[in-house]
Design an enzyme around this catalytic site. Sequence first.
Site, PDB file in Angstrom:
ATOM      1  N   TRP A  83       0.260  -1.049  -0.068  1.00 53.19           N
ATOM      2  CA  TRP A  83      -0.205   0.017  -0.241  1.00 53.19           C
ATOM      3  C   TRP A  83       0.722   1.148   0.267  1.00 53.19           C
ATOM      4  CZ3 TRP A  83       1.609   2.317   4.100  1.00 53.19           C
ATOM      5  CH2 TRP A  83       2.149   1.945   5.130  1.00 53.19           C
ATOM      6  N   ASN A  84       1.931   1.023   0.112  1.00 49.28           N
ATOM      7  CA  ASN A  84       2.948   2.395   0.286  1.00 49.28           C
ATOM      8  C   ASN A  84       3.151   3.003  -0.480  1.00 49.28           C
ATOM      9  OD1 ASN A  84       4.916   0.721  -0.750  1.00 49.28           O
ATOM     10  ND2 ASN A  84       6.073   1.018   0.809  1.00 49.28           N
ATOM     11  N   PRO A 135      -3.546  -6.397  -5.366  1.00 49.09           N
ATOM     12  CA  PRO A 135      -3.318  -4.887  -4.514  1.00 49.09           C
ATOM     13  C   PRO A 135      -3.294  -4.814  -2.989  1.00 49.09           C
ATOM     14  CG  PRO A 135      -5.171  -4.116  -5.745  1.00 49.09           C
ATOM     15  CD  PRO A 135      -5.060  -6.083  -6.337  1.00 49.09           C
ATOM     16  N   ALA A 136      -2.563  -4.112  -2.776  1.00 46.87           N
ATOM     17  CA  ALA A 136      -3.080  -4.329  -1.166  1.00 46.87           C
ATOM     18  C   ALA A 136      -4.685  -4.002  -0.513  1.00 46.87           C
ATOM     19  CB  ALA A 136      -2.068  -3.366  -0.384  1.00 46.87           C
ATOM     20  N   GLY A 155       6.879  -5.988   0.127  1.00 46.80           N
ATOM     21  CA  GLY A 155       5.928  -6.528   1.092  1.00 46.80           C
ATOM     22  C   GLY A 155       7.273  -6.700   2.516  1.00 46.80           C
ATOM     23  N   SER A 156       6.964  -6.954   2.992  1.00 41.02           N
ATOM     24  CA  SER A 156       7.561  -7.220   4.352  1.00 41.02           C
ATOM     25  C   SER A 156       8.430  -8.566   4.454  1.00 41.02           C
ATOM     26  CB  SER A 156       6.659  -7.222   5.805  1.00 41.02           C
ATOM     27  OG  SER A 156       5.347  -8.926   5.597  1.00 41.02           O
ATOM     28  N   GLU A 185      10.870  -8.019  -2.926  1.00 43.29           N
ATOM     29  CA  GLU A 185      11.772  -6.629  -2.448  1.00 43.29           C
ATOM     30  C   GLU A 185      10.880  -6.539  -1.176  1.00 43.29           C
ATOM     31  OE1 GLU A 185      13.748  -4.804  -4.029  1.00 43.29           O
ATOM     32  OE2 GLU A 185      13.642  -5.016  -5.982  1.00 43.29           O
ATOM     33  N   LEU A 186      11.770  -6.880  -0.458  1.00 43.11           N
ATOM     34  CA  LEU A 186      11.500  -6.967   1.044  1.00 43.11           C
ATOM     35  C   LEU A 186      11.637  -6.309   2.523  1.00 43.11           C
ATOM     36  CD1 LEU A 186      11.906 -11.118   1.156  1.00 43.11           C
ATOM     37  CD2 LEU A 186      10.212  -9.316   0.069  1.00 43.11           C
ATOM     38  N   CYS A 189      10.570   0.557   1.907  1.00 40.81           N
ATOM     39  CA  CYS A 189      11.557   0.446   2.187  1.00 40.81           C
ATOM     40  C   CYS A 189      12.820   0.879   2.684  1.00 40.81           C
ATOM     41  CB  CYS A 189      10.968  -1.183   1.735  1.00 40.81           C
ATOM     42  SG  CYS A 189      10.861  -1.030  -0.144  1.00 40.81           S
ATOM     43  N   GLU A 196      12.966  -2.488  11.808  1.00 43.66           N
ATOM     44  CA  GLU A 196      12.299  -1.598  10.236  1.00 43.66           C
ATOM     45  C   GLU A 196      10.658  -0.624  10.862  1.00 43.66           C
ATOM     46  OE1 GLU A 196      10.363  -3.182   6.626  1.00 43.66           O
ATOM     47  OE2 GLU A 196      11.633  -1.402   5.241  1.00 43.66           O
ATOM     48  N   GLU A 203      14.680  -4.543  -9.953  1.00 46.08           N
ATOM     49  CA  GLU A 203      13.725  -3.577 -10.586  1.00 46.08           C
ATOM     50  C   GLU A 203      14.225  -2.858 -11.655  1.00 46.08           C
ATOM     51  OE1 GLU A 203       8.934  -5.571  -8.129  1.00 46.08           O
ATOM     52  OE2 GLU A 203      10.528  -3.888  -7.995  1.00 46.08           O
TER      53      GLU A 203
HETATM   54  P1  ADP Z   1       2.989  -4.416   4.786  1.00 43.67           P
HETATM   55  O1  ADP Z   1       3.624  -4.294   6.061  1.00 43.67           O
HETATM   56  O2  ADP Z   1       3.333  -3.364   3.720  1.00 43.67           O
HETATM   57  O3  ADP Z   1       1.461  -4.326   4.853  1.00 43.67           O
HETATM   58  P2  ADP Z   1       3.326  -7.175   4.444  1.00 43.67           P
HETATM   59  O4  ADP Z   1       3.575  -7.644   3.534  1.00 43.67           O
HETATM   60  O5  ADP Z   1       1.602  -7.548   5.180  1.00 43.67           O
HETATM   61  O6  ADP Z   1       3.590  -5.489   4.088  1.00 43.67           O
HETATM   62  O7  ADP Z   1       1.946  -6.533   2.174  1.00 43.67           O
HETATM   63  C1  ADP Z   1       2.378  -6.596   1.771  1.00 43.67           C
HETATM   64  C2  ADP Z   1       1.191  -7.808   0.289  1.00 43.67           C
HETATM   65  O8  ADP Z   1       1.253  -9.343   0.702  1.00 43.67           O
HETATM   66  C3  ADP Z   1       0.189  -6.769   0.176  1.00 43.67           C
HETATM   67  O9  ADP Z   1      -0.372  -7.250  -0.652  1.00 43.67           O
HETATM   68  C4  ADP Z   1      -0.926  -8.123   1.602  1.00 43.67           C
HETATM   69  O10 ADP Z   1      -2.382  -8.113   1.114  1.00 43.67           O
HETATM   70  C5  ADP Z   1       0.115  -9.365   0.649  1.00 43.67           C
HETATM   71  N1  ADP Z   1      -0.355 -10.347   1.693  1.00 43.67           N
HETATM   72  C6  ADP Z   1      -0.386 -10.327   3.574  1.00 43.67           C
HETATM   73  N2  ADP Z   1      -0.131 -11.430   4.297  1.00 43.67           N
HETATM   74  C7  ADP Z   1      -0.074 -12.355   2.368  1.00 43.67           C
HETATM   75  C8  ADP Z   1      -0.267 -14.028   2.637  1.00 43.67           C
HETATM   76  N3  ADP Z   1      -0.832 -14.384   3.802  1.00 43.67           N
HETATM   77  N4  ADP Z   1      -0.420 -14.594   1.556  1.00 43.67           N
HETATM   78  C9  ADP Z   1      -0.521 -13.060  -0.013  1.00 43.67           C
HETATM   79  N5  ADP Z   1      -0.127 -12.132   0.198  1.00 43.67           N
HETATM   80  C10 ADP Z   1      -0.234 -11.169   1.649  1.00 43.67           C
END
Ligand code: ADP
Length: 484
Positions: A157-158, A182-183, A234-235, A256-257, A290, A387, A464
């Site tokens: 979402w960022n 998408p988030a 994401g994370s 990209e973590l 990130c 982080e 990327e």
């Molecule tokens: P943030 O801390 O930026 O929210 P996340 O890693 O939690 O990062 O989320 C990034 C993306 O990963 C979002 O689109 C979220 O919906 C998706 N996501 C979170 N959990 C899962 C999962 N168990 N399986 C697939 N996608 C996921």
Amino acid sequence: MTYDDCGALFRRQAYVGGTWIDADDGQTVTVTNPANGEVIGTVPALGAAEVERAIQSARDGFRLWRDKTASQRAEALRRWHGLILDHRAVLARILTTEQGKPLAEAEAEVDATASFFLWFAEEARRVYGDIVPAPRQGQRILVTKEPVGVCAAITPWNFPLSMIARKAAPAVAAGCSIIIKPAEATPFSALALAVLAEKAGIPAGVFNVVTGPARVVGGTLMDSPVVRKVTFTGSTPIGKLLMRQAADTVKRVSMELGGNAPLIVFEDADLDRAVTGIMQSKFRNAGQTCICSNRIFVQDGIYDAVVEKLVRAIEALRIGNGLEEGVTMGPMIDPRAVADVDKLVQDAVTAGASVAKGGKRHPQGDSFYEPTLLTDVTPSMSVASEEIFGPVAPIIRFSTEEEVIELANDTPFGLASYFYTQDLARAWRVSGALEYGMVGLNEVAISVVEAPFGGFKESGVGREGSRHGIDEYVEIKYVNMGGL
Ligand code: ADP
């Protein structure tokens, strides 16, 4: 925000196989504006059956798309690029309304998004192969690159637009089809991009957006043998989970973590430039990127001067709803994110850090946190090892170059790093010693389409952007011709 404000770009359905769909059971997810908690709208909470249909559509789309010429694909990407710029103002408005960042930052993100479509329109025509000298008489060896196939992209979402662009543009350029998840917090930006894809003439099934709960939607994509590649931003914990899930069908992955970026200010630095860099890298997007500086190391002799300049710079920030003129820092994504950041700050204070500025929730609303400066931070505090993902700048004192390199590298992460110095020899030494995928030397604006973005260690896999970005979406095939 209403349909009237944003017209045809504000869509509340998912985009699958060139059609706009609801969930089979009519379920929806509600999306709110983090600046004021107001409901913006709903999107479908798709289930496994609808996602399965999206995968089949993407397979059909891929078969059609891979057979187009590179210049036909480039042409469609160029049209998409042009449409994004034509709709800059509306896209930025949608983005700020669901994500919170100041409008000027949202506009910059729209420009960055467009730049990926143009760059990969150009790169689409340069996916070259090789002819390799063969070891035997009458033999030829040909190496070609082919699209990987159906790709799934799970995005955060960022940066609701540009994180999709970095994945979709090279995938589509290479001849792949792609399904975007998408988030949950920011689906409307992704859906707006789908409206423009349709307008640009991207064929049905090539670009799809599926909305809904991460576990169901993500799980269906990950289980499918048709999906040949997953790309995620994401994370780190979710990235690791997806890598494990990808193992069952041996999908290609790019990730990209998380990061824990050091920003080092040496005594020989241009201090004003360093302070400007700290402010940009720390408070952009309310600290939710990130590559935000996470640990700010300042050398003994200039420590007090840097802190004083930072306090003044923070006082000049204007906090509020990102849609308002002059606002320089918006809300965080939700109240839970505020609580997480506040806990890091309180833990640091308990462990001996001092609050030089901020340090508490902001009265503007539930999702707001004061831009915060912490001094006397030590590397063992959780604010320095985790982080932060919020508007908190922890300042750590150091005395020698050797010591700070050791501290900077002492983390499982390796995404972005920054340092400020005017000494040429030190510039070479330190940029070589930092164990990071990206190094900003007297510069924090490092995320540009021309350069490879990505991390070492637990910060990710793959790159990327740049000429390397398309490699993530091609397979190498080799043909050995004998008896010629
Ligand atoms: P943030 O801390 O930026 O929210 P996340 O890693 O939690 O990062 O989320 C990034 C993306 O990963 C979002 O689109 C979220 O919906 C998706 N996501 C979170 N959990 C899962 C999962 N168990 N399986 C697939 N996608 C996921």
